[in-house]
Structures are given as structure tokens and as C-alpha cells.
Scaffold this motif. Structure first.
Motif, PDB file in Angstrom:
ATOM      1  N   LYS A  54       0.874  -1.198   0.072  1.00 55.68           N
ATOM      2  CA  LYS A  54       0.019  -0.030   0.116  1.00 55.68           C
ATOM      3  C   LYS A  54       0.800   1.174  -0.007  1.00 55.68           C
ATOM      4  O   LYS A  54       0.562   2.260  -0.726  1.00 55.68           O
ATOM      5  N   VAL A  55       1.934   1.172   0.973  1.00 58.03           N
ATOM      6  CA  VAL A  55       2.732   2.463   0.912  1.00 58.03           C
ATOM      7  C   VAL A  55       3.451   2.543  -0.712  1.00 58.03           C
ATOM      8  O   VAL A  55       3.482   3.733  -1.060  1.00 58.03           O
ATOM      9  N   LEU A  56       3.866   1.420  -0.944  1.00 57.88           N
ATOM     10  CA  LEU A  56       4.571   1.816  -2.529  1.00 57.88           C
ATOM     11  C   LEU A  56       3.681   1.977  -3.593  1.00 57.88           C
ATOM     12  O   LEU A  56       3.867   2.779  -4.532  1.00 57.88           O
ATOM     13  N   THR A  57       2.371   1.413  -3.489  1.00 53.52           N
ATOM     14  CA  THR A  57       1.528   1.990  -4.510  1.00 53.52           C
ATOM     15  C   THR A  57       0.925   3.341  -4.364  1.00 53.52           C
ATOM     16  O   THR A  57       0.798   4.212  -5.397  1.00 53.52           O
ATOM     17  N   PHE A  58       1.001   3.930  -3.110  1.00 59.35           N
ATOM     18  CA  PHE A  58       0.503   5.230  -2.839  1.00 59.35           C
ATOM     19  C   PHE A  58       1.679   6.023  -3.602  1.00 59.35           C
ATOM     20  O   PHE A  58       1.456   7.200  -4.127  1.00 59.35           O
ATOM     21  N   PHE A  59       3.022   5.734  -3.772  1.00 60.12           N
ATOM     22  CA  PHE A  59       4.113   6.308  -4.346  1.00 60.12           C
ATOM     23  C   PHE A  59       4.227   5.974  -5.821  1.00 60.12           C
ATOM     24  O   PHE A  59       5.120   6.581  -6.515  1.00 60.12           O
ATOM     25  N   GLY A  60       3.221   5.462  -6.262  1.00 61.66           N
ATOM     26  CA  GLY A  60       3.250   5.095  -7.858  1.00 61.66           C
ATOM     27  C   GLY A  60       3.762   3.798  -8.164  1.00 61.66           C
ATOM     28  O   GLY A  60       3.971   3.701  -9.852  1.00 61.66           O
ATOM     29  N   TYR A  61       4.199   2.960  -7.409  1.00 63.26           N
ATOM     30  CA  TYR A  61       4.705   1.850  -7.950  1.00 63.26           C
ATOM     31  C   TYR A  61       3.793   0.593  -8.250  1.00 63.26           C
ATOM     32  O   TYR A  61       2.847   0.582  -7.229  1.00 63.26           O
ATOM     33  N   ASN A  62       4.042  -0.106  -9.153  1.00 66.05           N
ATOM     34  CA  ASN A  62       3.068  -1.358  -9.211  1.00 66.05           C
ATOM     35  C   ASN A  62       3.767  -2.408  -8.588  1.00 66.05           C
ATOM     36  O   ASN A  62       4.825  -2.935  -8.832  1.00 66.05           O
ATOM     37  N   VAL A  63       3.090  -2.615  -7.375  1.00 62.98           N
ATOM     38  CA  VAL A  63       3.801  -3.665  -6.457  1.00 62.98           C
ATOM     39  C   VAL A  63       2.637  -4.762  -6.114  1.00 62.98           C
ATOM     40  O   VAL A  63       1.418  -4.380  -5.909  1.00 62.98           O
ATOM     41  N   GLU A  64       3.119  -6.005  -5.864  1.00 61.33           N
ATOM     42  CA  GLU A  64       2.360  -6.878  -5.297  1.00 61.33           C
ATOM     43  C   GLU A  64       2.875  -8.032  -4.246  1.00 61.33           C
ATOM     44  O   GLU A  64       4.105  -8.001  -4.169  1.00 61.33           O
TER      45      GLU A  64
END
Length: 178
Positions: A54-64
Motif C-alpha cells: 500500500k505504501v509503495l502503491t501510494f508512491f506510484g509503484y506497481n507492487v504486489e
């Protein structure tokens, strides 16, 4: 013997608290992790991985975050690339146990000890999630620096945060000051 009384009391309080909390945590791990053919991390470890996403998604990364199928860990996949993994030791609970044990060993009033332990634990948890997120991005961008990042920089962040909390505790709230 009287001269060492405060040291002995500190050690007793620390180790009793530490071993009690570690026993509770280990019992939780035994009941929440599976290893026999199906790998499943403890729910707190999965939660840390999910919050990192969620933190990385907030910063625009595509993460799972994906449960690892060959070990008890959660894979962090950033921009389609398996970059890092979150294992039990990454969830900050062991560090929170150490932190709380120290706070109780140098206890202040019940209210101050309780509140500082709660808010300090939350702070450590949040710093840890942010640390894992930052580490994941740094490994993704600079994979050749994995050793320095994982073994030196990122432990310094979390242990530094805990040390600062301990200093604040001893200087502002513990009975040691009195």
C-alpha cells in the motif's frame, strides 16, 4: 549486594518480560504458520507485506505481495520483478518485544509505561513498514547494493529508532530519573 539491587531488579524485570512475550509470540507463530507442504506466513507478517504494498502503491509503484510457494515468506514483486521477501523476522514483532521489555525493566508509572509501550510499538511498526518499502525500492533500483542496504543501512534505521525511543523513555518517563 544493596549496591547492585537496581541492576538485579532491571535484569529480572527485563528477562521475565522478554521470555514471557517471546513465549507468547512463539506460540502464536506455531499456530499461524504452516510448513508441511503448504507455506503460509503468520498473519502479522502478511499484514506487514500488504501494508508495504500500500505504501509503495501510494508512491506510484506497481507492487504486489505474493505468498512464497517454497518457503514461509511473502514475495514483494515490484514492476513485475521479484525484488524482496518479507519473512517472520521482518515483521518487527521481535523488536517490539525487545523494546517493551526494556520499557518495563525501566518502568515509570503504570500509565506512562503502558502508553509509551503502546505508542512506541506503533511507531516501531510504522518505521519498519516504511523501511521495508524503502528497501524494496532501493533493491529494485540498485540490486548490486543489496548487501549494504539490507545488512547495514536498514538495520541502522530500525535499531536507531528503537534506541532513540529508549533514550526518551529513560530521560523523560522512567523512575530512574526520580
Amino acid at each position: 549486594m544493596k549496591k547492585y539491587k537496581s541492576i538485579i531488579i532491571f535484569l529480572i524485570k527485563f528477562f521475565v518480560t522478554y521470555f514471557l512475550l517471546v513465549t507468547i509470540y512463539n506460540s502464536y507463530l506455531q499456530h499461524s504458520q504452516e510448513k508441511e507442504g503448504v507455506y503460509k506466513t503468520a498473519s502479522i507478517t502478511t499484514l506487514v507485506a500488504d501494508q508495504t504494498v500500500k505504501v509503495l502503491t501510494f508512491f506510484g509503484y506497481n507492487v504486489e505481495a505474493i505468498q512464497h510457494d517454497k518457503e514461509v515468506s511473502v514475495k514483494l514483486v515490484i514492476e513485475g520483478e521479484y525484488t524482496a521477501r518479507v519473512i517472520e523476522g521482518c515483521n518487527s514483532i521481535s523488536l517490539i518485544i525487545l523494546f517493551i521489555s526494556f520499557i518495563i525493566a525501566f518502568s515509570g508509572s503504570f500509565k506512562a509505561t503502558f502508553l509509551f509501550a503502546i505508542f512506541g510499538s506503533i511507531f516501531i511498526y510504522v518505521v519498519n513498514v516504511l523501511r521495508i518499502a524503502f528497501l524494496t525500492v532501493m533493491i529494485y533500483k540498485f540490486p548490486e547494493q543489496l548487501g549494504i542496504l539490507h545488512d547495514l543501512v536498514f538495520p541502522a534505521i530500525i535499531y536507531g529508532a528503537i534506541f532513540l525511543l529508549w533514550v526518551v523513555w529513560v530521560n523523560k518517563f522512567s523512575n530512574l530519573k526520580k
